[in-house]
Design an enzyme around this catalytic site. Structure first.
Site, PDB file in Angstrom:
ATOM      1  N   GLY A  25       0.694  -1.236  -0.145  1.00  0.00           N
ATOM      2  CA  GLY A  25      -0.088  -0.100  -0.084  1.00  0.00           C
ATOM      3  C   GLY A  25       0.982   1.299   0.078  1.00  0.00           C
ATOM      4  O   GLY A  25       2.019   1.168  -0.161  1.00  0.00           O
ATOM      5  N   LEU A  27       0.397   3.539  -2.238  1.00  0.00           N
ATOM      6  CA  LEU A  27       0.811   3.547  -3.533  1.00  0.00           C
ATOM      7  C   LEU A  27       1.259   4.704  -4.297  1.00  0.00           C
ATOM      8  O   LEU A  27       0.742   5.680  -4.047  1.00  0.00           O
ATOM      9  CB  LEU A  27      -0.421   2.827  -4.478  1.00  0.00           C
ATOM     10  N   HIS A  31       4.050   1.796  -8.082  1.00  0.00           N
ATOM     11  CA  HIS A  31       3.234   0.765  -8.040  1.00  0.00           C
ATOM     12  C   HIS A  31       2.516   0.739  -9.402  1.00  0.00           C
ATOM     13  O   HIS A  31       1.701  -0.127  -9.865  1.00  0.00           O
ATOM     14  CB  HIS A  31       2.335   0.890  -6.718  1.00  0.00           C
ATOM     15  N   GLN A  58       7.309  -9.903   7.823  1.00  0.00           N
ATOM     16  CA  GLN A  58       8.697  -9.498   7.253  1.00  0.00           C
ATOM     17  C   GLN A  58       9.416  -8.335   7.893  1.00  0.00           C
ATOM     18  O   GLN A  58      10.420  -7.721   7.415  1.00  0.00           O
ATOM     19  CB  GLN A  58       8.346  -9.046   5.768  1.00  0.00           C
ATOM     20  N   ASP A 152      13.238  -3.675  -5.500  1.00  0.00           N
ATOM     21  CA  ASP A 152      13.744  -4.605  -4.337  1.00  0.00           C
ATOM     22  C   ASP A 152      14.317  -5.851  -5.060  1.00  0.00           C
ATOM     23  O   ASP A 152      13.572  -6.831  -5.367  1.00  0.00           O
ATOM     24  CB  ASP A 152      12.306  -5.025  -3.683  1.00  0.00           C
ATOM     25  N   GLN A 155      14.635  -9.172  -3.512  1.00  0.00           N
ATOM     26  CA  GLN A 155      13.366  -9.743  -3.395  1.00  0.00           C
ATOM     27  C   GLN A 155      12.889 -10.353  -4.672  1.00  0.00           C
ATOM     28  O   GLN A 155      12.293 -11.480  -4.683  1.00  0.00           O
ATOM     29  CB  GLN A 155      12.378  -8.699  -2.791  1.00  0.00           C
ATOM     30  N   LEU A 186      11.384   6.024  -6.340  1.00  0.00           N
ATOM     31  CA  LEU A 186      10.102   6.276  -5.611  1.00  0.00           C
ATOM     32  C   LEU A 186       9.982   5.074  -4.515  1.00  0.00           C
ATOM     33  O   LEU A 186      10.149   3.779  -4.757  1.00  0.00           O
ATOM     34  CB  LEU A 186       8.906   6.279  -6.577  1.00  0.00           C
TER      35      LEU A 186
END
Ligand code: AMP
Length: 284
Positions: A25, A27, A31, A58, A152, A155, A186
């Site tokens: 979220g 956003l 995103h 996490q 990321d 990830q 961002l």
């Protein structure tokens, strides 16, 4: 089975191929780019789902779980504007049961040794939480494709490896990082930065530019050039700056490589990454 296990069956608009964009979220335009990519992946006949879930497992103790920005109303508007079909915003109890987190006897995903370094070293247990919740979200929404940001990067690689190593029936796609005008990636966490910290944070993308500019001289020279920019900025504390192969293996002497950067500006931890070519052929 619980009601949650039926999520996909009960979704109002599940039709065609399904793309999932997992988020926490708050956003932003990064995103939004993932949501548009998800639409391109499944086409106008497909279903684009965005999950919004600040995943407790996490976050390590003492991290920013409690103050992580939660803006669900605005997030739903962004999803609608970008043409998403479904926003899935479960509670922690819906995802994990009444405890809202792992229990002592929970079965979880072992993220393997690639999770021990970089973000995993700075945030013990982080990727066990990430991969477990991502696998649960895949089980709940059963997507054909899931979109993750390159920002990321560790990830993205670990999720791709989970899908490959556990033979999961979906495709992972990575989307390039969306940046602010000064190049800062961002991030929902950028809103923690004061105006002065926000200006200091511009050193991160500048260091990646310097590193890329020196990459034809090899990995060592490139890292030194990147580090020099960060060390010249007293407001930046570097957690790590590393150059690796695109699969997180050892950096090649020449050819495609990936920069991984984590640094703190004030109390805020920021990540960045960039694809570079190292060695004599770079920049030719
Ligand atoms: P988060 O909400 O921060 O957990 O991020 C959700 C997804 O958006 C992850 O796949 C991130 O890598 C991705 N993402 C975050 N920031 C950006 C960005 N600036 N550009 C592209 N993708 C991003």
């Amino acid at each position: 089975m619980t009601a949650v296990a039926h999520t996909r069956d009960t979704l109002p608009a599940a039709r065609g191929r399904v793309a999932l964009v997992p988020t926490m979220g708050a956003l932003h335009a990064g995103h939004a780019a993932l949501i548009r990519r998800a639409r391109r992946e499944v086409g106008p006949e497909g279903t684009v789902m965005v999950s919004v879930f600040v995943n407790p497992t996490q976050f390590a103790a003492g991290e920013d779980l409690d103050r992580y920005p939660r803006t669900l109303g605005a997030d739903v508007e962004v999803c609608a504007e970008e043409g998403a079909d479904v926003v899935f915003a479960p509670s922690a109890a819906e995802v994990y049961g009444p405890s809202g987190t792992f229990r002592a006897d929970s079965v979880t995903v072992d993220p393997g040794p690639l999770a021990d370094r970089w973000e995993g070293a700075a945030r013990p247990g982080h990727f066990r939480g990430v991969l477990t919740v991502v696998l649960k979200l895949f089980g709940l929404t059963r997507p054909d494709v899931a979109v993750f940001g390159e920002k990321d990067y560790q990830q993205l690689v670990l999720v791709s490896r989970m899908v490959e190593d556990l033979s999961l029936p979906l495709t992972i796609v990575g989307e390039p990082t969306v940046r602010d005008v000064d190049g800062l990636a961002l991030s929902s966490r950028n809103r923690y930065l004061s105006a002065q910290e926000r200006s200091v944070a511009g050193a991160l993308p500048r260091s990646l530019d310097a590193l890329a500019a020196a990459s034809s001289h090899g990995a060592g020279a490139a890292l030194a050039a990147g580090l020099a920019v960060l060390e010249a900025e007293p407001g930046v504390a570097v957690d790590y700056l590393d150059l690796v192969a695109p699969d997180l293996g050892e950096a090649p002497e020449s050819g495609p490589a990936r920069v991984l950067l984590a640094a703190r500006v004030g109390a805020t931890r920021l990540l960045d990454t960039r694809a570079v070519d190292v060695g004599p052929a770079a920049g030719r």
